[in-house]
Design an enzyme around this catalytic site. Structure first.
Site, PDB file in Angstrom:
ATOM      1  N   HIS A 263      94.345  40.523  57.374  1.00 21.42           N
ATOM      2  CA  HIS A 263      95.266  41.333  56.567  1.00 21.42           C
ATOM      3  C   HIS A 263      96.071  40.460  55.597  1.00 21.42           C
ATOM      4  CE1 HIS A 263      98.089  44.824  56.048  1.00 21.42           C
ATOM      5  NE2 HIS A 263      98.920  43.847  55.721  1.00 21.42           N
ATOM      6  N   GLU A 264      96.703  39.426  56.144  1.00 23.29           N
ATOM      7  CA  GLU A 264      97.570  38.583  55.299  1.00 23.29           C
ATOM      8  C   GLU A 264      96.745  37.805  54.265  1.00 23.29           C
ATOM      9  OE1 GLU A 264     100.642  39.212  55.321  1.00 23.29           O
ATOM     10  OE2 GLU A 264     100.703  40.299  57.225  1.00 23.29           O
TER      11      GLU A 264
END
Ligand code: ZN
Length: 498
Positions: A263-264
């Site tokens: 995600h990041e």
């Protein structure tokens, strides 16, 4: 001053802004990752001073006058025109607030954050309630200064997602409610998937070794990216060649750190891939909260939770954890990381129930600003909504109304972008799959091909265009919520054999 001179002055100003922003970003990253707590008072005072200097610079009347003239100057190029217009709009939003009230509000927000933390720790909403009330009053006052005739909450929604308002979000959430609530109920009644093997003991040191391999697979390159650890994972950056992500390892949950990392890295890749001409200026930022979230969620959910992704990566994971995973097949693993189960905490929610967590926050925010919901007894309102939309009983305020930090600093209008971003991703993904054999790429260690598609159709533009325009450029049509709903229906009908 002629246009040339004005442009030069503007560019010098942009450079100075970027220097302050870089310093503040690094200090912020440092504070949340490695800075010793003992130095916090010293640091916080100087950070506040720098933020004040930045405020003064951003609202410098001489520059504002130049921006005002340049934005309507027909001789400047379109990139500059767009950037100058955005800088001018932002300055107008800040400048209408008297500086002393602005500083006072920042102090209130700090105290409000402390009260929220104390309330959460003690599991007592009444500690936070008076602060929440004050924060809402301040926001009403500040938005009132803008002298805009749109409803207050519409203005807040527009700040996080330009072009959005209650009418559009109502239609969006109504569509989700209508189709997803019955699906969630069907999944609850279906035969449940065994995901218990994800929650065995997975030594963190070994998880870290696997993470290095995943970061390489994602092409998160050490030349421009760096990963650290924090309690709440986030991404921050100073420029496109300095993007920082964080993750959090849990010994008894092998998937958590991996998925949060993907995600990041999705956020970081977006920043890294913006056209280098825009570096250091406002155009280098993602367009909106929803668009940024669409890129992180696309990587996490639409790529990172697929069978093709794990066809390549699961055998590697098994090598790191033979005892825990040798009896598990790739199919079983992929099913397990896609399990849907209504729960209390948004950040732990699965893809299907996630938008319901957001819907609840949206309805509450709307009520708070339209006067139909009050902060008193808001915990009870919250609990009733969780029962209504997710069928779960909230047992304590810490895992109920106090779970998120966002309202303590007045970030109203932000939550809805999380759901919108997920919906954007579905439409982007639908188009990417038409133009690229995504599964083939993921199975053969070519994640970079997916990233290249995103760069070409979305990332490189930064905020050169609005989200609506990017959607049109990338997919050839306006935003359509049905891609999201159909994706979720298709995925969960198959997964649970409905
Ligand atoms: Zn995110």
């Amino acid at each position: 001053m002629n246009t040339e001179q004005k442009l030069q002055q503007y560019k010098d100003w942009v450079f100075r802004l970027s220097a302050y922003n870089m310093a503040l970003a690094i200090i912020g990253i440092d504070k949340l990752t490695v800075a010793p707590a003992g130095g916090s008072e010293y640091r916080d005072k100087r950070t506040a001073f720098l933020a004040g200097e930045l405020f003064t610079l951003e609202t410098d009347p001489e520059i504002i006058e130049i921006l005002k003239e340049l934005k309507d100057d027909k001789s400047i190029d379109e990139d500059d025109k767009r950037a100058i217009t955005l800088y001018y709009q932002n300055a107008m939003k800040t400048m209408c607030i008297p500086k002393d009230e602005f500083v006072e509000a920042r102090e209130l927000m700090n105290r409000s954050y402390d009260a929220w933390l104390e309330a959460k720790t003690k599991n007592d909403y009444t500690i936070f309630e008076p602060y929440l009330k004050k924060v809402i009053e301040i926001q009403k006052k500040f938005y009132g200064y803008r002298n805009c005739d749109k409803p207050l909450y519409d203005q807040m929604l527009d700040d996080f997602e330009p072009g959005m308002n209650q009418e559009k979000y109502d239609a969006f959430f109504d569509a989700l409610k209508e189709r997803l609530v019955p699906l969630i109920q069907k999944v609850v009644q279906a035969k449940q998937i065994d995901d218990s093997f994800l929650y065995q003991s997975y030594p963190v040191e070994e998880q870290k070794k696997f993470m290095d391999e995943i970061l390489a697979y994602l092409h998160f390159d050490k030349d421009w990216g760096y990963q650290n650890e924090t309690e709440h994972p986030f991404t921050s950056w100073t420029c496109e060649n300095d993007c920082r992500t964080t993750t959090k390892y849990l010994k008894n949950n092998v998937a958590s750190a991996i998925l949060s990392t993907i995600h990041e890295v999705g956020h970081a890749t977006y920043e890294h891939d913006v056209d280098e001409r825009y570096d250091g200026m406002i155009l280098s930022e993602g367009i909106s909260s929803g668009m940024h979230e669409s890129q992180s969620r696309l990587c996490e959910n639409y790529l990172g939770r697929t069978k093709a992704f794990w066809d390549y990566n699961f055998p590697i994971l098994q090598k790191h954890f033979p005892e825990q995973l040798n009896d598990v097949s790739t199919e079983q693993f992929v099913e397990a990381i896609n399990v849907s189960r209504p729960s209390l905490v948004r950040t732990e929610a699965d893809e299907l129930t996630y938008p319901m967590h957001i819907l609840i926050r949206y309805e509450i925010e709307k009520g708070l600003f339209n006067g139909t919901i009050s902060t008193e007894g808001l915990d009870q309102t919250w609990n009733a909504m969780y029962k209504k939309y997710l069928g779960v009983d909230v047992t304590d305020a810490s895992n109920g109304i106090l779970q998120d930090v966002h309202w303590s600093d007045g970030s109203f209008g932000y939550f809805p972008t999380y759901a919108l971003g997920s919906a954007f991703s579905a439409q982007f993904m639908h188009q990417m799959r038409k133009e690229l054999d995504v599964d083939e790429a993921l199975q053969h260690n070519r994640f970079d091909l997916c990233v290249a598609w995103l760069k070409e159709h979305i990332h490189k533009y930064g905020c050169r265009y609005d989200a609506d325009d990017i959607m049109q450029i990338a997919t050839g049509e306006p935003f359509n919520v049905n891609y999201y709903i159909e994706y979720l229906e298709d995925k969960y009908n198959k997964l649970y054999h409905l």
